[in-house]
Design a protein around this motif. Structure first.
Motif, PDB file in Angstrom:
ATOM      1  N   ALA A  49       0.880  -1.164   0.000  1.00 44.84           N
ATOM      2  CA  ALA A  49       0.000   0.000   0.000  1.00 44.84           C
ATOM      3  C   ALA A  49       0.924   1.222   0.000  1.00 44.84           C
ATOM      4  O   ALA A  49       2.057   1.147   0.497  1.00 44.84           O
ATOM      5  CB  ALA A  49      -0.887  -0.014   1.239  1.00 44.84           C
ATOM      6  N   PRO A  50       0.497   2.346  -0.557  1.00 42.54           N
ATOM      7  CA  PRO A  50       1.381   3.516  -0.613  1.00 42.54           C
ATOM      8  C   PRO A  50       1.959   3.945   0.743  1.00 42.54           C
ATOM      9  O   PRO A  50       3.138   4.308   0.821  1.00 42.54           O
ATOM     10  CB  PRO A  50       0.485   4.603  -1.223  1.00 42.54           C
ATOM     11  CG  PRO A  50      -0.431   3.817  -2.115  1.00 42.54           C
ATOM     12  CD  PRO A  50      -0.737   2.559  -1.325  1.00 42.54           C
ATOM     13  N   ASP A  51       1.182   3.859   1.817  1.00 46.63           N
ATOM     14  CA  ASP A  51       1.721   4.246   3.126  1.00 46.63           C
ATOM     15  C   ASP A  51       2.762   3.237   3.617  1.00 46.63           C
ATOM     16  O   ASP A  51       3.756   3.615   4.246  1.00 46.63           O
ATOM     17  CB  ASP A  51       0.609   4.441   4.158  1.00 46.63           C
ATOM     18  CG  ASP A  51      -0.216   3.195   4.421  1.00 46.63           C
ATOM     19  OD1 ASP A  51      -0.383   2.364   3.502  1.00 46.63           O
ATOM     20  OD2 ASP A  51      -0.720   3.055   5.549  1.00 46.63           O
ATOM     21  N   GLU A  52       2.566   1.965   3.314  1.00 44.62           N
ATOM     22  CA  GLU A  52       3.548   0.940   3.670  1.00 44.62           C
ATOM     23  C   GLU A  52       4.838   1.161   2.883  1.00 44.62           C
ATOM     24  O   GLU A  52       5.940   1.039   3.429  1.00 44.62           O
ATOM     25  CB  GLU A  52       3.004  -0.457   3.378  1.00 44.62           C
ATOM     26  CG  GLU A  52       1.817  -0.839   4.223  1.00 44.62           C
ATOM     27  CD  GLU A  52       1.067  -2.050   3.703  1.00 44.62           C
ATOM     28  OE1 GLU A  52       0.316  -2.629   4.498  1.00 44.62           O
ATOM     29  OE2 GLU A  52       1.211  -2.414   2.510  1.00 44.62           O
ATOM     30  N   GLN A  53       4.688   1.491   1.602  1.00 37.25           N
ATOM     31  CA  GLN A  53       5.844   1.764   0.755  1.00 37.25           C
ATOM     32  C   GLN A  53       6.653   2.931   1.320  1.00 37.25           C
ATOM     33  O   GLN A  53       7.876   2.854   1.432  1.00 37.25           O
ATOM     34  CB  GLN A  53       5.385   2.093  -0.659  1.00 37.25           C
ATOM     35  CG  GLN A  53       6.510   2.467  -1.600  1.00 37.25           C
ATOM     36  CD  GLN A  53       5.989   3.069  -2.884  1.00 37.25           C
ATOM     37  OE1 GLN A  53       5.287   4.076  -2.848  1.00 37.25           O
ATOM     38  NE2 GLN A  53       6.303   2.422  -4.002  1.00 37.25           N
ATOM     39  N   ALA A  54       5.973   4.000   1.690  1.00 34.24           N
ATOM     40  CA  ALA A  54       6.654   5.181   2.223  1.00 34.24           C
ATOM     41  C   ALA A  54       7.440   4.824   3.479  1.00 34.24           C
ATOM     42  O   ALA A  54       8.592   5.249   3.642  1.00 34.24           O
ATOM     43  CB  ALA A  54       5.646   6.288   2.510  1.00 34.24           C
ATOM     44  N   LEU A  55       6.836   4.028   4.353  1.00 32.50           N
ATOM     45  CA  LEU A  55       7.518   3.624   5.583  1.00 32.50           C
ATOM     46  C   LEU A  55       8.735   2.753   5.281  1.00 32.50           C
ATOM     47  O   LEU A  55       9.830   2.999   5.802  1.00 32.50           O
ATOM     48  CB  LEU A  55       6.556   2.883   6.510  1.00 32.50           C
ATOM     49  CG  LEU A  55       7.169   2.385   7.816  1.00 32.50           C
ATOM     50  CD1 LEU A  55       7.637   3.554   8.678  1.00 32.50           C
ATOM     51  CD2 LEU A  55       6.172   1.533   8.578  1.00 32.50           C
ATOM     52  N   LYS A  56       8.564   1.734   4.433  1.00 34.67           N
ATOM     53  CA  LYS A  56       9.685   0.837   4.099  1.00 34.67           C
ATOM     54  C   LYS A  56      10.847   1.626   3.500  1.00 34.67           C
ATOM     55  O   LYS A  56      12.005   1.414   3.859  1.00 34.67           O
ATOM     56  CB  LYS A  56       9.244  -0.245   3.111  1.00 34.67           C
ATOM     57  CG  LYS A  56       8.280  -1.260   3.681  1.00 34.67           C
ATOM     58  CD  LYS A  56       8.982  -2.255   4.544  1.00 34.67           C
ATOM     59  CE  LYS A  56       8.062  -3.387   4.944  1.00 34.67           C
ATOM     60  NZ  LYS A  56       8.649  -4.226   5.974  1.00 34.67           N
ATOM     61  N   CYS A  57      10.539   2.539   2.578  1.00 34.97           N
ATOM     62  CA  CYS A  57      11.589   3.308   1.908  1.00 34.97           C
ATOM     63  C   CYS A  57      12.274   4.283   2.865  1.00 34.97           C
ATOM     64  O   CYS A  57      13.475   4.525   2.743  1.00 34.97           O
ATOM     65  CB  CYS A  57      11.013   4.052   0.708  1.00 34.97           C
ATOM     66  SG  CYS A  57      10.482   2.958  -0.627  1.00 34.97           S
ATOM     67  N   ALA A  58      11.541   4.819   3.834  1.00 33.73           N
ATOM     68  CA  ALA A  58      12.125   5.750   4.808  1.00 33.73           C
ATOM     69  C   ALA A  58      13.003   5.020   5.810  1.00 33.73           C
ATOM     70  O   ALA A  58      14.082   5.495   6.170  1.00 33.73           O
ATOM     71  CB  ALA A  58      11.025   6.515   5.531  1.00 33.73           C
ATOM     72  N   VAL A  59      12.561   3.854   6.260  1.00 38.27           N
ATOM     73  CA  VAL A  59      13.282   3.109   7.291  1.00 38.27           C
ATOM     74  C   VAL A  59      14.498   2.381   6.728  1.00 38.27           C
ATOM     75  O   VAL A  59      15.532   2.281   7.393  1.00 38.27           O
ATOM     76  CB  VAL A  59      12.323   2.112   7.992  1.00 38.27           C
ATOM     77  CG1 VAL A  59      13.059   1.166   8.911  1.00 38.27           C
ATOM     78  CG2 VAL A  59      11.255   2.872   8.762  1.00 38.27           C
TER      79      VAL A  59
END
Length: 111
Positions: A49-59
């Motif tokens: 999901a876009p929010d999951e993607q944002a978190l994975k890429c940030a972390v």
């Protein structure tokens, strides 16, 4: 560090997953495709999901990067297998599998 053998073993351990050819890649789906393995077997594309993607890429920016196209804006994310532990890879694939295995929501009908 994870590799293509780990990837295949993990993804095929999830209920209802099938492997099939998809252009030059190997794709894996439950009800819907949720991940593909690159021909060189060094990276995989995983659908978050876009929010999951944002978190994975940030972390973990060394391990995850949004695809640089419309697919990326829909949550498709490149994972560098060697930058992930087996546990991290399993967690990412399980997250995507849950979306790919979920039944599509029915649209409500107007009376």
């Amino acid at each position: 560090m994870a590799d293509a053998a780990d990837f295949r073993r993990i993804v095929l351990s999830f209920d209802g997953v099938a492997e099939y050819p998809h252009f030059d890649r190997r794709a894996f789906k439950a009800r819907a495709t949720f991940t593909t393995l690159a021909p060189d077997e060094l990276t995989a594309n995983i659908k978050f999901a876009p929010d999951e993607q944002a978190l994975k890429c940030a972390v973990a920016p060394d391990a995850f990067a949004a695809l640089d196209n419309a697919w990326g804006r829909r949550g498709w994310t490149r994972a560098t297998l060697a930058a992930l532990s087996e546990a991290e890879l399993r967690a990412a694939l399980e997250m995507a599998w849950r979306h790919g295995a979920a039944k599509a929501k029915r649209r409500s009908r107007s009376p």
